[in-house]
Write an enzyme that holds these catalytic residues in place. Structure first.
Site, PDB file in Angstrom:
ATOM      1  CB  SER A  95      70.684 122.415   4.391  1.00  0.00           C
ATOM      2  OG  SER A  95      71.268 122.026   3.165  1.00  0.00           O
ATOM      3  CG  HIS A 201      72.812 125.902   0.568  1.00  0.00           C
ATOM      4  ND1 HIS A 201      71.477 125.784   0.224  1.00  0.00           N
ATOM      5  CD2 HIS A 201      73.055 124.923   1.474  1.00  0.00           C
ATOM      6  CE1 HIS A 201      70.944 124.781   0.912  1.00  0.00           C
ATOM      7  NE2 HIS A 201      71.874 124.249   1.668  1.00  0.00           N
TER       8      HIS A 201
END
Length: 339
Positions: A95, A201
Site C-alpha cells: 500500500s 483499495h
C-alpha cells in the site's frame, strides 16, 4: 537511531518542511517524549499535546499524519543503509510502502517522495469525510476460503489485500463489511474491523485517488535500474514514466496482491527480504508466504517493534546481512571514543 544517526534527523527535517503545518511531523512522532520534557521544564511548544483530549498515539495514527511519518522514518533508514553500502537488488512495498519502494529503487527523489507521501495521506484522510466511505475487515483464513466466502455470500465487498496464504483484508460499504463480519463469526472465522478512514483499495476511495493522480502529473519519475514490484500487478513497474504514474495513481483503487508479489520476487531470485520502516508487520507476512522455502530470509530493521533500543535492532540487522553474504561496510560503524 535518531539520536545516533544524523541521516534520521535530516529525513525528519525534510518531513517537517514538506508537512507544512504545526505541530511538526516530528512532534507527532515523538509527542510523548517531547511533552514530558516540556512539562519537566515548565515550557510550552507546538509539540505539547498534554492538554489535548486526544491521545498523541491516536493523532499519529491519523492517516494524514501516519503516512508522511512512516515515509520520513523510512527515508532515514534507507539513508543509513546506504551509508553502510547496503543497496537493494529489488524493492516492493505494501500500500503506502510502494512509494518507499520507488524511492529506494531510485525512481523517486527525496523531494518527490515526501511530497507524494504528504499528499497521499491528506487525500486518503479526506476520503473518510462526509458520506459513507466504507470499512475494512481483516480476516484470518486461507485466501481461497475468503474468496469463496465473498463469492457465495453475495455481499457487496471485495478482497482488497491478499496479504498471505492465511490472511486477507476485505473492503466495502460499512454495512456490507459488518454483514461480512457477522458471517465470519457464524462460520467461526477470525475477523477484526480495522481503524481506517475508508475502504481503501476499492472503488469507494475514488475521491482520494483523483487528486493524488493529479499530484502525480507533476512528479518526476527517474528511469531507475532496480525493479519495483507493484501491488496491483505483482510484477515490476514499467520503465515508461507515464505508465508508472498511471500504475501508482490507480493503486489506491485496486487490491493489493502482496502474496503473489513476494512469490514472484522469490521466483526471480530474491532470497533476502529486509523490511524498512517502523515495526515488522511485513516480515511476518513474508515469512508466512515463503515458509516452504528454506533458502529465504526475512527480517526487519525495527525487529523488536520498538521494544529494544533501535541501535541494537539496526546492529543485529547489519550483522545478519553480513553473515548472509550481503556486501556490508561495517567499517562505517563509528568506533567508540578513546579516553
Amino acid at each position: 537511531l535518531a539520536q545516533a544517526f544524523p541521516e534520521i534527523r535530516e529525513a525528519l527535517a525534510a518531513g517537517n518542511r514538506l508537512f507544512k503545518r504545526l505541530p511538526r511531523l516530528s512532534d507527532y512522532i515523538y509527542a510523548d517524549y517531547l511533552s514530558a520534557d516540556n512539562r519537566t521544564n515548565g515550557k510550552k511548544s507546538s509539540s505539547d499535546f498534554s492538554e489535548s483530549s486526544e491521545n498523541p498515539a491516536e493523532r499519529l495514527r491519523s492517516t494524514d499524519v501516519a503516512q508522511p511519518a512512516i515515509g520520513a522514518l523510512s527515508l532515514g533508514m534507507m539513508r543509513i543503509l546506504d551509508n553502510f553500502a547496503i543497496r537493494p537488488d529489488a524493492c516492493c512495498g505494501h500500500s503506502f510502502g510502494e512509494l518507499t519502494a520507488l524511492f529506494a529503487a531510485g525512481r523517486l527523489d527525496t523531494e518527490t517522495f515526501m511530497t507524494l507521501a504528504v499528499a497521499r495521506g491528506k487525500y486518503m484522510a479526506a476520503a473518510g469525510d462526509g458520506k459513507d466511505r466504507g470499512a475494512m475487515l481483516a480476516v484470518g483464513a486461507p485466501i481461497g476460503r475468503i474468496e469463496s466466502l465473498i463469492a457465495s455470500s453475495g455481499i457487496d465487498v471485495i478482497l482488497a489485500n491478499r496479504n498471505g496464504p492465511d490472511q486477507g483484508v476485505i473492503s466495502g460499504p460499512t454495512a456490507a463489511v459488518h454483514q461480512m463480519k457477522a458471517l465470519c463469526k457464524e462460520r467461526k472465522i477470525r475477523a477484526t474491523l480495522l481503524p481506517v478512514a475508508a475502504a481503501f483499495h476499492s472503488r469507494l476511495v475514488t475521491d482520494a485517488a483523483k487528486p493524488f493522480q493529479r499530484a502525480l502529473q507533476s512528479a518526476a519519475f527517474n528511469a531507475g535500474t532496480v525493479p519495483v514490484y507493484a501491488n496491483t500487478t505483482a510484477l515490476p513497474y514499467p520503465a515508461d514514466q507515464d505508465q508508472a504514474r498511471r500504475l501508482l495513481g490507480e493503486q489506491l483503487l485496486h487490491p493489493v496482491n502482496f502474496l503473489d508479489e513476494i512469490q514472484n520476487m522469490y521466483g526471480d531470485g530474491i532470497r533476502i527480504f529486509l523490511e524498512i520502516g517502523p515495526k515488522n508487520v511485513l516480515t511476518g507476512l513474508i515469512n508466512a508466504i515463503l515458509k516452504q522455502q528454506p533458502d529465504a530470509f526475512a527480517f526487519a530493521l525495527d525487529a523488536s517493534a520498538g521494544r529494544r533500543c533501535g541501535i541494537m535492532d539496526f546492529a543485529m540487522a547489519l550483522c545478519r546481512l553480513a553473515s548472509l553474504g550481503v556486501p556490508t561496510d561495517l567499517r562505517r560503524w563509528r568506533p567508540p571514543a578513546r579516553i
